[in-house]
Design a protein around this motif. Sequence first.
Motif, PDB file in Angstrom:
ATOM      1  N   GLY A  37       0.833  -1.184   0.000  1.00 53.68           N
ATOM      2  CA  GLY A  37       0.000   0.000   0.000  1.00 53.68           C
ATOM      3  C   GLY A  37       0.871   1.237   0.000  1.00 53.68           C
ATOM      4  O   GLY A  37       2.071   1.181  -0.315  1.00 53.68           O
ATOM      5  N   THR A  38       0.296   2.346   0.402  1.00 53.17           N
ATOM      6  CA  THR A  38       1.001   3.627   0.376  1.00 53.17           C
ATOM      7  C   THR A  38       1.101   4.203   1.779  1.00 53.17           C
ATOM      8  O   THR A  38       0.087   4.338   2.475  1.00 53.17           O
ATOM      9  N   LYS A  80       1.607   7.402   3.586  1.00 53.00           N
ATOM     10  CA  LYS A  80       1.548   8.830   3.281  1.00 53.00           C
ATOM     11  C   LYS A  80       2.153   9.621   4.427  1.00 53.00           C
ATOM     12  O   LYS A  80       1.767   9.472   5.578  1.00 53.00           O
ATOM     13  N   SER A 129       3.956  10.373  -0.703  1.00 56.56           N
ATOM     14  CA  SER A 129       3.579   8.956  -0.648  1.00 56.56           C
ATOM     15  C   SER A 129       4.797   8.066  -0.849  1.00 56.56           C
ATOM     16  O   SER A 129       5.636   8.327  -1.718  1.00 56.56           O
ATOM     17  N   VAL A 154       5.925   3.821  -1.160  1.00 61.94           N
ATOM     18  CA  VAL A 154       5.417   2.474  -1.409  1.00 61.94           C
ATOM     19  C   VAL A 154       5.874   1.537  -0.284  1.00 61.94           C
ATOM     20  O   VAL A 154       7.070   1.378  -0.039  1.00 61.94           O
ATOM     21  N   SER A 161      -3.000   2.764   4.922  1.00 60.79           N
ATOM     22  CA  SER A 161      -2.576   3.094   3.550  1.00 60.79           C
ATOM     23  C   SER A 161      -3.209   4.404   3.090  1.00 60.79           C
ATOM     24  O   SER A 161      -4.419   4.613   3.197  1.00 60.79           O
ATOM     25  N   GLY A 162      -2.349   5.308   2.582  1.00 59.81           N
ATOM     26  CA  GLY A 162      -2.809   6.561   2.012  1.00 59.81           C
ATOM     27  C   GLY A 162      -3.325   7.577   3.000  1.00 59.81           C
ATOM     28  O   GLY A 162      -3.973   8.547   2.619  1.00 59.81           O
ATOM     29  N   GLN A 220       0.480  -0.457  -8.371  1.00 57.99           N
ATOM     30  CA  GLN A 220      -0.784  -0.650  -7.657  1.00 57.99           C
ATOM     31  C   GLN A 220      -1.894   0.174  -8.311  1.00 57.99           C
ATOM     32  O   GLN A 220      -1.722   1.343  -8.648  1.00 57.99           O
ATOM     33  N   SER A 221      -3.045  -0.467  -8.446  1.00 57.42           N
ATOM     34  CA  SER A 221      -4.196   0.224  -9.019  1.00 57.42           C
ATOM     35  C   SER A 221      -5.390   0.043  -8.099  1.00 57.42           C
ATOM     36  O   SER A 221      -5.380  -0.768  -7.187  1.00 57.42           O
ATOM     37  N   SER A 231      -6.355   3.284  -3.291  1.00 57.62           N
ATOM     38  CA  SER A 231      -5.079   3.466  -2.584  1.00 57.62           C
ATOM     39  C   SER A 231      -5.273   3.665  -1.093  1.00 57.62           C
ATOM     40  O   SER A 231      -4.302   3.721  -0.347  1.00 57.62           O
ATOM     41  N   SER A 232      -6.522   3.766  -0.646  1.00 59.53           N
ATOM     42  CA  SER A 232      -6.775   3.954   0.780  1.00 59.53           C
ATOM     43  C   SER A 232      -6.792   2.623   1.522  1.00 59.53           C
ATOM     44  O   SER A 232      -7.016   2.589   2.736  1.00 59.53           O
TER      45      SER A 232
END
Length: 534
Positions: free
Chosen positions: A48-49, A51, A99, A101, A133-134, A504-505, A508-509
């Motif tokens: 995920g991301t 942030k 952000s 990864v 994530s995010g 990743q698609s 993103s949360s």
Amino acid sequence: LGQADTGSNRLYFVGKGRLSVVDVHGLGQFRSAVPNTPDVNYAWAIYGTLKIGQAGTYTLCITSDDGSRLFLDGSILVDNEGLHGMVEKCSKTDLSSGSHVLYITGFQAGGGVGMVATYSGPDTGMSKVLVKSGFAPSAVVQNRYFGKCDPTAQGDPTKFTICMFRSDVGLVSIPKIGQADSGNSRLHYIGKGKISSIDIKNVDRFRSVVPGVPGADYAWAIYGQLKIATGGKYLLCITSDDGSRLYVDGPLLVDNEGLHGMSEKCGSKELSAGSHIVYIEGFQAGGGVGMIAQYSGPDTGDEKVLIKSGIVGTNSRYYAQCNPASQNDPSRFTMCMFRSEVGLGRIPKLGDANNGNSRLYFEGRGHLPVVDMHDLRAFRQYIFDTPDSNYVWAIYGQLKIAAEGMYSLCISSDDGSRLYVDGPLLVDDEGLHGMVEKCGQKLLTPGSHTVYIEGFQAGGGVGMEAKYSGPDTGGKMMFMRSGVVPSLSPPSRQYYSQCDPTIQSGDSSQFTVCMFRSEVSIGQIPRLGQADTG
């Protein structure tokens, strides 16, 4: 995992799902995300991301059963591999705002399972929280510091500032000093003063700095600057009667709370060169009192000394002519030789050579391509005046790393030896013995890392080897060569094609979790990039 479904490693992709946070405690929670998760011998990839709102130094932690690894922006940051119960491993890194990864791999051979990812830093008010994530949290931090005793606003960094407080009620733990004189806490500010080091052993010492300290139910806050010259791993210790806590650069490092006599607690921390804020709180309910703060590490030659604000500790490990920091030719190892006038049973302090009291004397130095010596003649090939017995050596050079990752560094010696990497001790092979090998593991980043080896020989056969293995060596054990990276073929694919965090698609949360099953028993994280390859 990138080799899943290739057929070569009998690892197969099961499916993928979503997690709001990485906080899994049991097989049922994995199956709620990926229903076909097997009972045993499975592996996962979670990505995920992360942030970041406020740039700064962050601590990222993974806790897992069995092993796991955390990668950030493509590079490994935390290695928690192996067969084990719930074990936490952490690492620090400087992160820019924006952000990043986050990619986590792990496995379970059988039995209980768990996977947790947390972090702390400027965005979290230095509190450890689950990674979402995010999402960058808004830090709400209760004011720890009393207004007149804020270490971030210290005037004179060459002295510790000590603030004293009295309580209207009996104390059994450290009160909230930031709430003193607020009207509700019944804790009141007395005054403050300066001390050169934290070495207090009675109430009269407190009163000599801050008059008016009562006989019981009082608290203190002490703060200053720990100045570091050589970056590396340091041990920081507080000894107190009653309880105390030590914070370094904001987060809590050592908790020595409670009602007790003089008791020592320690914590280790990687410290970079420069100044670091040390903040100590403590209290006394009644009776004898004491407060001592010490540290050890590269700057002190690993000897425990009192912390002095704004002053670098004395490093007595290196002899003046054999300091790795002043090495001229990094393409070869430098070896220094010393003779002792007394029988040796351990490695003496080489920094004390030629001072008149140690009875240890410098004999000369030379250069060698690799550390691979198995008799006295080999030592004399580089330093002709090496004695027959009771001699000591220091060998240092640069271990050049191309690929970041966990490395195993080994020394074999007759008699004892020690291996230091970038300052801190990594491998201790001390004592009177024949050729004995000892190894240690360390996460190494690309670039040059200072390797420093000490060893001794009391008499008889002698030997000294230094080897390593890791990503640069293809996992093979090789002799260290100063300033040289071995040439190997490129590594295999890291990510499974359907689980690549760089592409990743979707949402993103949420974290994406990929699950894999193995047809063979596993004792470490398999190569996910090779799943389903046949």
